[in-house]
Design an enzyme around this catalytic site. Structure first.
Site, PDB file in Angstrom:
ATOM      1  N   HIS A  53      45.905  44.080  47.563  1.00 14.80           N
ATOM      2  CA  HIS A  53      45.725  43.880  45.919  1.00 14.80           C
ATOM      3  C   HIS A  53      47.294  44.293  45.585  1.00 14.80           C
ATOM      4  CE1 HIS A  53      41.464  44.153  45.162  1.00 14.80           C
ATOM      5  NE2 HIS A  53      41.561  43.090  45.682  1.00 14.80           N
ATOM      6  N   HIS A  72      37.967  35.172  51.117  1.00 12.21           N
ATOM      7  CA  HIS A  72      36.756  34.781  50.491  1.00 12.21           C
ATOM      8  C   HIS A  72      35.995  33.672  51.602  1.00 12.21           C
ATOM      9  CE1 HIS A  72      36.854  35.247  46.149  1.00 12.21           C
ATOM     10  NE2 HIS A  72      37.506  36.495  46.735  1.00 12.21           N
ATOM     11  N   PRO A 105      32.436  40.591  48.010  1.00 11.45           N
ATOM     12  CA  PRO A 105      32.568  41.838  47.451  1.00 11.45           C
ATOM     13  C   PRO A 105      33.225  41.357  45.916  1.00 11.45           C
ATOM     14  CG  PRO A 105      34.015  41.695  49.335  1.00 11.45           C
ATOM     15  CD  PRO A 105      33.263  40.538  49.117  1.00 11.45           C
ATOM     16  N   ARG A 141      43.742  35.568  49.587  1.00 12.90           N
ATOM     17  CA  ARG A 141      42.571  35.308  49.087  1.00 12.90           C
ATOM     18  C   ARG A 141      41.770  34.375  49.435  1.00 12.90           C
ATOM     19  NH1 ARG A 141      40.782  34.377  43.065  1.00 12.90           N
ATOM     20  NH2 ARG A 141      38.968  35.578  42.936  1.00 12.90           N
TER      21      ARG A 141
END
Length: 325
Positions: free
Chosen positions: A191, A65, A161, A61
């Site tokens: 995810h 990002h 997002p 993640r």
């Protein structure tokens, strides 16, 4: 005089050809300048991620990002100062983890080759190696990124997002950084690992219409279970829930299996069912887990190239959280 001018033009022409080639990302970029760098990173990850597998999702993640804001330049690692609110201080980044892990890797690589390996490359390599350490796919990570010198909270607030985004907004956000519909669906498959906070789904469970009630698109059994055993209040900001129930430490197609049952945790997950094109891509991943691994790797490599700084652009930070003065 004419021959001198011709020679000068020839030299400049050669430099123009060499420059862009030298400045591109490439596999083994540090083969000469810091040949042990990637092995140092890989060893530390293999020594630590298997005992703390949830960190793999956090590091993946972190890379995601980072790349969506100003490209893959490690701007997400920068600390805020008295005069600048950095990306870390933007609401979407409040729950990011793994900064200390990256700092340790940076210190190990710095001890081997001071001032050579960028934080941006460490983030990219760490995401790949951490995912593979828990049984996920391998993908090529060409290196040569440089670290950015700008980190802005406002850009992160509006450029990432969000879990409440619909399909149209998601496609636009991805297109803004050069990623397509296939990339959206495949990267959402990340995810399949990790955790989220109840606060990200509280509106879907307790106040979807603004006057109470839950999102009718969310599977009723799943929603009831969440409200009974996990997220019992709309004000719960601390409880963690699995993104892929029962399989959060296994990189597999479990996310897509939950998704087609309308058990995608976020509105953004559920929105992937709103188009025949995205549904088709989901079904392709379900039919072939091997295809998912291959496609995920391709999209990750593509994401890792977003607006990278190379050559003499940016800098190589001494400390990932601080821009060199």
């Amino acid at each position: 005089m004419g021959s001198k001018n011709y020679s000068l033009v020839l030299i400049l022409g050669l430099l123009a050809l060499i420059g862009p080639t030298h400045a591109q990302l490439k596999l083994g970029f540090y083969a000469r300048s810091c040949p042990k760098a990637e092995k140092i990173i890989l060893k530390y990850i293999h020594d630590h991620i298997p005992t703390t597998p949830s960190l793999a999702a956090a590091l993946l993640r972190l890379h995601f990002h980072d790349c969506f804001i100003r490209g893959c330049d490690a701007s997400v690692l920068v600390n805020s100062t008295k005069t600048n609110a950095a990306e870390k201080s933007a609401v979407p980044n409040f729950t990011l983890r793994g900064f200390e892990f990256i700092d340790i890797l940076k210190s190990l690589v710095e001890a081997e080759c001071p001032g050579v390996v960028s934080c941006a490359d460490i983030v990219a390599l760490t995401a790949r190696d951490s995912v593979q350490a828990i049984g996920g796919p391998f993908w090529n990570v060409p290196t040569g990124r440089r670290d950015g010198v700008i980190s802005n909270a406002t850009e992160a607030l509006f450029g990432l997002p969000a879990p409440f985004h619909n399909l149209t907004t998601l496609l636009t956000t991805f297109a803004n950084v050069g990623l397509d519909t296939n990339d959206l669906v495949v990267l959402s498959g990340g995810h399949t690992i990790g955790l989220s906070h109840c606060s990200t789904i509280s509106t879907r469970l307790f106040n979807f219409t603004g006057n109470g009630g839950q999102d009718p698109a969310l599977d009723r059994v799943y929603a009831t279970n969440l409200k009974s055993h996990r997220c019992k209040s709309i004000n719960d900001n601390t409880t963690l829930i699995e993104m892929d129930p029962g399989s959060r430490n296994n990189f597999d197609v479990g996310y897509y299996k939950q998704l087609v049952k309308r058990r995608g945790l976020f509105t953004s997950d559920d929105s992937l069912l709103d188009s025949s094109v995205t549904r088709s891509i989901i079904n392709q991943q379900l039919q072939s887990p091997q295809k998912f691994f291959i496609e995920f790797g391709k999209s990750m490599e593509k994401m890792g190239r977003i607006n990278v700084l190379t050559g003499r652009q940016g800098q190589i930070r001494k400390h990932c959280a601080i821009i060199n003065s």
